[in-house]
Design an enzyme around this catalytic site. Structure first.
Site, PDB file in Angstrom:
ATOM      1  N   THR A  65       0.818  -1.209   0.000  1.00 53.60           N
ATOM      2  CA  THR A  65       0.000   0.000   0.000  1.00 53.60           C
ATOM      3  C   THR A  65       0.856   1.265   0.000  1.00 53.60           C
ATOM      4  OG1 THR A  65      -0.101   0.015   2.430  1.00 53.60           O
ATOM      5  CG2 THR A  65      -1.866  -1.138   1.261  1.00 53.60           C
ATOM      6  N   ARG A  97       6.201   2.874   2.740  1.00 52.29           N
ATOM      7  CA  ARG A  97       6.338   4.244   3.257  1.00 52.29           C
ATOM      8  C   ARG A  97       7.668   4.887   2.869  1.00 52.29           C
ATOM      9  NH1 ARG A  97       7.318   8.529   4.580  1.00 52.29           N
ATOM     10  NH2 ARG A  97       6.414   9.870   6.185  1.00 52.29           N
ATOM     11  N   LYS A  98       8.685   4.068   2.655  1.00 52.72           N
ATOM     12  CA  LYS A  98      10.023   4.561   2.284  1.00 52.72           C
ATOM     13  C   LYS A  98      10.490   5.652   3.252  1.00 52.72           C
ATOM     14  CE  LYS A  98       9.684   3.525  -2.678  1.00 52.72           C
ATOM     15  NZ  LYS A  98       8.250   3.197  -2.841  1.00 52.72           N
TER      16      LYS A  98
END
Length: 284
Positions: A65, A97-98
């Protein structure tokens, strides 16, 4: 093909010995469900996300996601329902999310705010640019969450959390190569209690532990396509066979599953079967 000592081992065998509880859970799921497909659901509404997760759920080991692009996000209508689908179909959740900031900042980004990622994402990822502090901050948040849930005395199943480092990217002109990749692997080696793998195009060079055993890193590879070569915005696609033979453990597929004119159920089956066939050829 990679000369890795892990590349010819079945997922089920690796699940018994992996240093990470999160990785053990993922490897067992992949073996039991016979899939190494991760669905990258980069959509902008909760309805789209949940509909695709439900349709693709039977064929995947993981949903990836980008929760911050969901325009109508609410915890109850987005997260709670996605977690319910993960339980229904048996897949894990990877929030892409990095993270890329200092330790204290990422700790709060991971555990607080609107998204409270640590509460529902089995896996997240981070850049290594800030150094080891980013791993320490995320690990602290994960550990504090687990301890708080245990203290409540409620359901404690699947509370473990794991981190993947971004070692290589699939975009054209990516700077995540060479010495950056090497340093990222070193950071992972020093934090293998929490870091269990990499986003990468190829298998990472393995490091022996103090007892002479080789560490087992899971490799998750984006930019995989059975049909397209690229998207005009720098994305470069490689075939399922190529990435699996090069040592990837999980193929990450997005628009190939649900892009214009594609049926998610048909494509989910097609990519699942292609990924599993390539894996079986690799280990046999």
């Amino acid at each position: 093909m990679s000369t890795s000592t892990q590349i010819t081992k079945p997922y089920s065998t690796r699940a018994l010995t992996h240093q990470s509880q999160t990785a053990r859970r993922l490897l067992k799921l992949m073996s039991d469900k016979r899939t190494n497909l991760c669905a990258s659901l980069d959509v902008t509404t909760s309805a789209e996300l949940l509909s695709l997760a439900d349709k693709l759920g039977p064929y995947i080991c993981m949903v990836k996601t980008h929760v911050d692009i969901i325009s109508d996000f609410t915890y109850d209508e987005t997260v709670v329902k996605l977690v319910a689908l993960a339980k229904k179909h048996g897949f894990m959740i990877f929030e892409d999310r990095k993270f890329a900031d200092i330790g204290n900042t990422v700790k709060n980004q991971y555990s607080k705010g609107v998204y409270r990622i640590v509460e529902w994402a089995d896996i997240t990822n981070a850049h290594s640019v800030p150094g080891e502090g980013i791993i320490n901050g995320l690990r602290e948040a994960a550990n504090e969450y687990v301890e708080s849930e245990k203290a409540k005395g409620g359901e404690c199943e699947n509370l473990d959390r794991g981190l993947i480092m971004l070692a290589e990217l699939s975009s054209k002109g990516s700077l995540a190569t060479g010495s950056y990749t090497t340093k990222t692997v070193e950071l992972a080696h020093n934090n293998s209690d929490f870091v269990f793998g990499f986003i990468a195009q190829n298998r990472m060079e393995e490091v022996q532990d103090s007892e002479g055993n080789y560490e087992d890193w899971l490799i998750l590879t984006p930019g995989v396509g059975l049909d397209d070569k690229g998207d005009g915005l720098g994305q470069q696609y490689r075939t399922v066979d190529t990435v699996i033979k090069n040592g990837s453990d999980v193929i990450i597929v997005g628009r190939g599953l649900f892009g214009k004119g594609r049926d998610p159920v048909v494509e989910g089956k097609r990519y699942r079967d292609a990924g599993w066939k390539a894996y079986e050829e690799r280990i046999n």
